[in-house]
Design a protein around this motif. Structure first.
Motif, PDB file in Angstrom:
ATOM      1  N   ILE A   1       0.924  -1.232  -0.125  1.00 56.99           N
ATOM      2  CA  ILE A   1      -0.111   0.040   0.138  1.00 56.99           C
ATOM      3  C   ILE A   1       0.717   1.194   0.064  1.00 56.99           C
ATOM      4  O   ILE A   1       1.656   1.229   0.815  1.00 56.99           O
ATOM      5  N   SER A   2       0.835   1.995  -1.188  1.00 63.97           N
ATOM      6  CA  SER A   2       1.935   2.934  -1.308  1.00 63.97           C
ATOM      7  C   SER A   2       1.345   4.155  -2.227  1.00 63.97           C
ATOM      8  O   SER A   2       2.076   4.468  -3.059  1.00 63.97           O
ATOM      9  N   GLY A   3       0.201   4.465  -2.017  1.00 56.21           N
ATOM     10  CA  GLY A   3      -0.524   5.422  -3.009  1.00 56.21           C
ATOM     11  C   GLY A   3      -0.276   4.974  -4.394  1.00 56.21           C
ATOM     12  O   GLY A   3       0.010   5.524  -5.318  1.00 56.21           O
ATOM     13  N   MET A   4      -0.184   3.512  -4.598  1.00 57.98           N
ATOM     14  CA  MET A   4       0.095   2.960  -5.799  1.00 57.98           C
ATOM     15  C   MET A   4      -1.115   2.842  -6.823  1.00 57.98           C
ATOM     16  O   MET A   4      -2.249   2.589  -6.481  1.00 57.98           O
ATOM     17  N   SER A   5      -0.934   3.357  -7.814  1.00 64.05           N
ATOM     18  CA  SER A   5      -2.088   3.481  -8.980  1.00 64.05           C
ATOM     19  C   SER A   5      -2.385   2.113  -9.668  1.00 64.05           C
ATOM     20  O   SER A   5      -1.288   1.718  -9.927  1.00 64.05           O
ATOM     21  N   ILE A   6      -3.666   1.929  -9.715  1.00 67.84           N
ATOM     22  CA  ILE A   6      -3.792   0.764 -10.505  1.00 67.84           C
ATOM     23  C   ILE A   6      -3.740   0.919 -12.132  1.00 67.84           C
ATOM     24  O   ILE A   6      -4.328   1.904 -12.499  1.00 67.84           O
TER      25      ILE A   6
ATOM     26  N   GLU B   1      -0.217  -1.866 -16.926  1.00 69.06           N
ATOM     27  CA  GLU B   1       1.149  -2.259 -16.735  1.00 69.06           C
ATOM     28  C   GLU B   1       1.487  -3.170 -15.558  1.00 69.06           C
ATOM     29  O   GLU B   1       1.909  -4.167 -15.624  1.00 69.06           O
ATOM     30  N   ARG B   2       0.993  -2.660 -14.378  1.00 68.89           N
ATOM     31  CA  ARG B   2       1.392  -3.055 -13.392  1.00 68.89           C
ATOM     32  C   ARG B   2       0.306  -4.266 -13.181  1.00 68.89           C
ATOM     33  O   ARG B   2       0.714  -5.424 -12.544  1.00 68.89           O
ATOM     34  N   LYS B   3      -0.875  -4.283 -13.677  1.00 72.66           N
ATOM     35  CA  LYS B   3      -1.766  -5.655 -13.590  1.00 72.66           C
ATOM     36  C   LYS B   3      -1.137  -6.955 -14.007  1.00 72.66           C
ATOM     37  O   LYS B   3      -1.641  -7.960 -13.805  1.00 72.66           O
TER      38      LYS B   3
ATOM     39  N   VAL C   1      10.779  13.980 -11.258  1.00 71.02           N
ATOM     40  CA  VAL C   1       9.623  13.041 -10.884  1.00 71.02           C
ATOM     41  C   VAL C   1      10.353  11.886  -9.691  1.00 71.02           C
ATOM     42  O   VAL C   1      11.394  11.809  -9.945  1.00 71.02           O
ATOM     43  N   GLN C   2       9.416  11.036  -9.293  1.00 71.87           N
ATOM     44  CA  GLN C   2       9.834   9.876  -8.663  1.00 71.87           C
ATOM     45  C   GLN C   2      10.018   8.806  -9.503  1.00 71.87           C
ATOM     46  O   GLN C   2       9.099   8.355 -10.249  1.00 71.87           O
ATOM     47  N   ILE C   3      11.290   8.049  -9.338  1.00 70.10           N
ATOM     48  CA  ILE C   3      11.386   6.755 -10.169  1.00 70.10           C
ATOM     49  C   ILE C   3      10.229   5.723 -10.107  1.00 70.10           C
ATOM     50  O   ILE C   3       9.993   5.410  -9.063  1.00 70.10           O
TER      51      ILE C   3
ATOM     52  N   THR D   1       7.170   5.649 -11.047  1.00 68.85           N
ATOM     53  CA  THR D   1       5.706   6.183 -10.688  1.00 68.85           C
ATOM     54  C   THR D   1       5.203   6.553 -12.027  1.00 68.85           C
ATOM     55  O   THR D   1       5.841   6.449 -13.039  1.00 68.85           O
ATOM     56  N   THR D   2       3.967   6.631 -11.949  1.00 67.09           N
ATOM     57  CA  THR D   2       3.220   7.105 -12.970  1.00 67.09           C
ATOM     58  C   THR D   2       3.579   8.446 -13.665  1.00 67.09           C
ATOM     59  O   THR D   2       3.410   8.950 -14.626  1.00 67.09           O
ATOM     60  N   SER D   3       3.901   9.265 -12.714  1.00 63.47           N
ATOM     61  CA  SER D   3       4.325  10.616 -13.085  1.00 63.47           C
ATOM     62  C   SER D   3       5.547  10.350 -14.067  1.00 63.47           C
ATOM     63  O   SER D   3       5.791  11.162 -15.103  1.00 63.47           O
TER      64      SER D   3
ATOM     65  N   ASN E   1       3.786  15.274  -9.638  1.00 61.28           N
ATOM     66  CA  ASN E   1       3.455  14.164  -8.751  1.00 61.28           C
ATOM     67  C   ASN E   1       2.017  14.232  -8.474  1.00 61.28           C
ATOM     68  O   ASN E   1       1.399  14.923  -8.991  1.00 61.28           O
ATOM     69  N   ASP E   2       1.390  13.374  -7.557  1.00 64.07           N
ATOM     70  CA  ASP E   2       0.160  13.111  -7.281  1.00 64.07           C
ATOM     71  C   ASP E   2      -0.515  14.399  -6.660  1.00 64.07           C
ATOM     72  O   ASP E   2       0.328  14.685  -5.831  1.00 64.07           O
ATOM     73  N   LYS E   3      -1.517  14.693  -7.057  1.00 63.77           N
ATOM     74  CA  LYS E   3      -2.229  16.068  -6.574  1.00 63.77           C
ATOM     75  C   LYS E   3      -2.245  16.049  -5.059  1.00 63.77           C
ATOM     76  O   LYS E   3      -1.876  17.293  -4.719  1.00 63.77           O
TER      77      LYS E   3
END
Ligand code: ARG
Length: 259
Positions: free
Chosen positions: A101-106, A109-111, A149-151, A153-155, A190-192
């Protein structure tokens, strides 16, 4: 008679050994005492979702409260580990941890690599620039700019799609803000909710968020691919927390206004 006694003794010994082995078993991997352990991975540099308090001991934030509540609902003891964001999915695959659990967007690609719970939070990406800088108005305006951006991430993924952007990938979202303040980059993507939290709590009035929003994303709790049993348990727990008001309570604690 003697033989009978020996048998009785032997039976007692066998019984004791089996009973002891049984006790040991309940302390083995995945359980502590009689509660099973849920090993949770996160990247705790993403307030208000996951961060560490000043002493660096306790994990705090919306995600941290939510996963503790989910674990409690499931009857598990929650153990949280701090890891690099781009190491979280590999850790799940290697079964080093049970959930992320880490603010991880669904996303699709990840699925391919992991399974996700039902979405638990709606998010998206915005831009942060220095307050006195009016060159950038929206995502298109990032062309020709250097953007942190953070490595992993979706950003990082989305900004790379915009042509002519010089993308700087840093280890944490905190690092991206530091770099913006130091003048090393023109913008952060980054995430809003994290951008807004940073502006509201960092205490420096040096940066501002732009209104333009790229993507609609939903956060999910990730588990290793094919672990449908665990996904089901998590989804059931999330449902229960929505029904009994616990989700709203946690939401209001971290996002004041409520849903
Ligand atoms: N939502 C974005 C993603 O899934 C960023 C998540 C970063 N999370 C963190 N704890 N640093 O890629």
């Amino acid at each position: 008679m003697k033989l009978k006694k020996m048998f009785a003794l032997l039976a007692a010994v066998v019984f004791a050994v089996v009973a002891l082995a049984g006790c040991g078993g309940s302390n083995g991997s995945g359980s502590k005492g009689d509660k099973k352990v849920l090993k949770v991975g996160t990247n705790a540099d993403f307030a208000p979702f996951e961060f560490q308090d000043k002493e660096g001991k306790e994990y705090q934030g919306f995600d941290m409260d939510l996963i503790r509540a989910v674990g409690e609902q499931m009857g598990y003891k929650v153990e949280i580990e701090n890891r690099a964001f781009d190491g979280l999915i590999p850790a799940l695959t290697a079964k080093d941890i049970d959930v992320v659990i880490s603010g991880m967007s669904i996303n699709d690609e990840r699925k391919k690599k992991v399974d996700f719970s039902d979405p638990y939070y709606d998010s998206g990406l915005t831009i942060v620039v220095r307050k006195d800088d009016d060159r950038i108005k929206n995502f298109e305006g990032l062309k020709g700019m250097t953007v942190a951006v953070q490595i992993g991430t979706t950003s990082a993924k989305e900004v790379k799609k915009i042509e002519g952007v010089n993308v700087r990938e840093l280890n944490s979202s905190a690092d991206t803000f530091l770099e913006l303040n130091a003048g090393g980059v023109d913008a952060v993507v980054n995430d809003k909710p994290v951008n807004e939290n940073y502006i509201a709590t960092s205490g420096d009035g040096n940066v501002k968020e732009l209104a333009d929003r790229l993507t609609s994303e939903q956060y999910g709790i990730a588990v290793s691919k094919g672990n449908t049993e665990l996904v089901k348990k998590i989804d059931d727990a999330l449902k229960a927390l929505h029904e009994n008001g616990k989700y709203d309570e946690i939401y209001k604690k971290w996002f004041k206004a409520g849903k």
